[in-house]
Motif scaffolding. Structure first.
Motif, mmCIF file in Angstrom:
data_model
loop_
_atom_site.group_PDB
_atom_site.id
_atom_site.type_symbol
_atom_site.label_atom_id
_atom_site.label_comp_id
_atom_site.label_asym_id
_atom_site.label_seq_id
_atom_site.Cartn_x
_atom_site.Cartn_y
_atom_site.Cartn_z
ATOM 1 N N HIS A 79 -74.874 65.492 -67.972
ATOM 2 C CA HIS A 79 -75.309 65.598 -66.570
ATOM 3 C C HIS A 79 -74.840 64.396 -65.765
ATOM 4 N N ASP A 83 -72.727 65.449 -62.685
ATOM 5 C CA ASP A 83 -73.450 65.426 -61.414
ATOM 6 C C ASP A 83 -73.407 64.062 -60.737
ATOM 7 N N ASN A 310 -81.038 68.231 -66.694
ATOM 8 C CA ASN A 310 -80.761 69.254 -65.680
ATOM 9 C C ASN A 310 -81.618 68.990 -64.444
ATOM 10 N N TRP A 311 -81.373 67.825 -63.788
ATOM 11 C CA TRP A 311 -82.224 67.396 -62.688
ATOM 12 C C TRP A 311 -81.660 67.803 -61.334
ATOM 13 N N THR A 312 -82.570 68.029 -60.419
ATOM 14 C CA THR A 312 -82.214 68.141 -59.011
ATOM 15 C C THR A 312 -82.638 66.853 -58.321
ATOM 16 N N ASP A 313 -82.298 66.716 -57.059
ATOM 17 C CA ASP A 313 -82.663 65.501 -56.335
ATOM 18 C C ASP A 313 -84.172 65.315 -56.254
ATOM 19 N N SER A 314 -84.920 66.400 -56.348
ATOM 20 C CA SER A 314 -86.380 66.292 -56.273
ATOM 21 C C SER A 314 -86.971 65.631 -57.517
ATOM 22 N N ASP A 315 -86.186 65.530 -58.589
ATOM 23 C CA ASP A 315 -86.635 64.857 -59.810
ATOM 24 C C ASP A 315 -86.393 63.353 -59.763
ATOM 25 N N LYS A 324 -77.728 57.339 -57.545
ATOM 26 C CA LYS A 324 -76.839 58.493 -57.695
ATOM 27 C C LYS A 324 -75.761 58.486 -56.621
#
Length: 330
Positions: A79, A83, A310-315, A324
């Motif tokens: 990731h 990402d 498997n993170w999104t920005d909300s994590d 990031k």
């Protein structure tokens, strides 16, 4: 569809494939792009002879039971490459303390191995960090650990050895840190003749100027550690780094934070931007603190974030979102 049209489609498809080849060839991994790293003057260069500046996150202490072990896996590394566009990751292998290497050598070695294997699979560089403030008190453990790492991975260009994370202020460079380094480094060099070796410096890896006045001689590809936390460390520390660079040694920022030196507090963006300008000016490579979800300003992840990468920005925390952005645009 008649045969003539089929033939035209085939030629078109072949043409598009051939046109796309150069763009595919450009999509190289960091290790494919830069190859074997080396020290040239006060710069880290790739096999192409040009300066290399790597960027990525540092994992938290690997100690068993400290809560960050779950992130030492291939999914997280994958990731971070895809990402975050990271070119390097850092395995902070806890040398001592509860659950550290001195207490759980195999558990901590396996965490190092997991990150190294994942970095190699993804074409990233990986700093294998002996994460300690008292490394000189257990030199034998460091020798055993780095011997094992060098024997397993010394023939790959991916691995960077960091043999002492942060010596304390009381650990004198000439009397303590340098002799420790001159004991551990030859053990690695007997196995691995060329991969970078990063040496910690006095006062939590800030007194790089003192190390530069009395550098390690006769051994190739030695780099010195510079650490900073932007909420605490400002122009005075950059002046120390300038002295070291002017004295001809190479530096690597194997750990830095956007917050205070205690790992907590708010993101100090103005100070961070000054440090980023400094690191770009001198082509410095860096890793940012830290890959963890604990309640702390320096944590990249919010509490309870999954360990599958498997993170999104909300994590991500405020710190994580900022890092990031920095890493993916480096």
């Amino acid at each position: 569809m008649n045969k003539q049209n089929c033939g035209r489609l085939s030629i078109s498809a072949i043409f598009l494939f051939l046109v796309a080849l150069p763009f595919t060839a450009l999509a190289k991994t960091p290790v494919e792009q830069h190859g074997q790293l080396a020290v040239m003057g006060n710069k880290i260069v790739g096999s192409h002879g040009k300066p290399v500046s790597l960027a990525g996150p540092s994992f938290f202490w690997s100690n068993t039971g400290w809560g960050a072990e779950k992130f030492y896996n291939a999914d997280v590394v994958r990731h971070l490459k895809q990402d975050w566009k990271a070119s390097v990751v850092r395995a902070a292998i806890g040398a001592e303390g509860p659950g550290g290497y001195s207490e759980d050598p195999e558990g901590n070695y396996q965490r190092a191995k997991a990150l190294i294997d994942a970095a190699i699979a993804e074409g990233l560089y990986v700093i294998v960090d002996w994460h300690s403030h008292h490394a000189e008190t257990h030199t034998d453990d460091a020798i055993v650990f780095f011997t094992r790492i060098a024997q397993a991975y010394g023939d790959t260009p991916n691995v960077i050895y960091e043999i002492y994370n942060e010596p304390l202020k009381a650990a004198d460079w000439a009397k303590t840190i340098k002799p420790y380094a001159e004991t551990v480094i030859p053990v690695i060099r007997k196995i691995d003749s060329d991969n970078l070796i990063v040496v910690g410096t006095q006062a939590w890896s800030q007194d790089v100027d003192e190390a530069s006045k009395n550098p390690i001689l006769g051994i190739n590809n030695i780099v010195y550690t510079l650490h900073f936390y932007a909420g605490t460390h400002k122009e005075e520390l950059r002046k120390k780094a300038e002295i070291a660079l002017n004295n001809g040694v190479a530096l690597m920022v194997t750990e830095w934070g956007t917050v205070n030196a205690d790992g907590d507090g708010k993101v100090a963006k103005e100070s961070v931007e000054q440090w980023l300008t400094f690191m770009k000016k001198h082509d410095l490579s860096f890793c940012t603190w830290s890959m963890h979800d604990k309640e702390e300003g320096a944590s990249i992840l919010k509490p309870g974030a999954s360990a599958d990468g498997n993170w999104t920005d909300s994590d991500l925390t405020e710190n994580g979102l900022y890092l990031k952005q920095i890493i993916s645009n480096w």
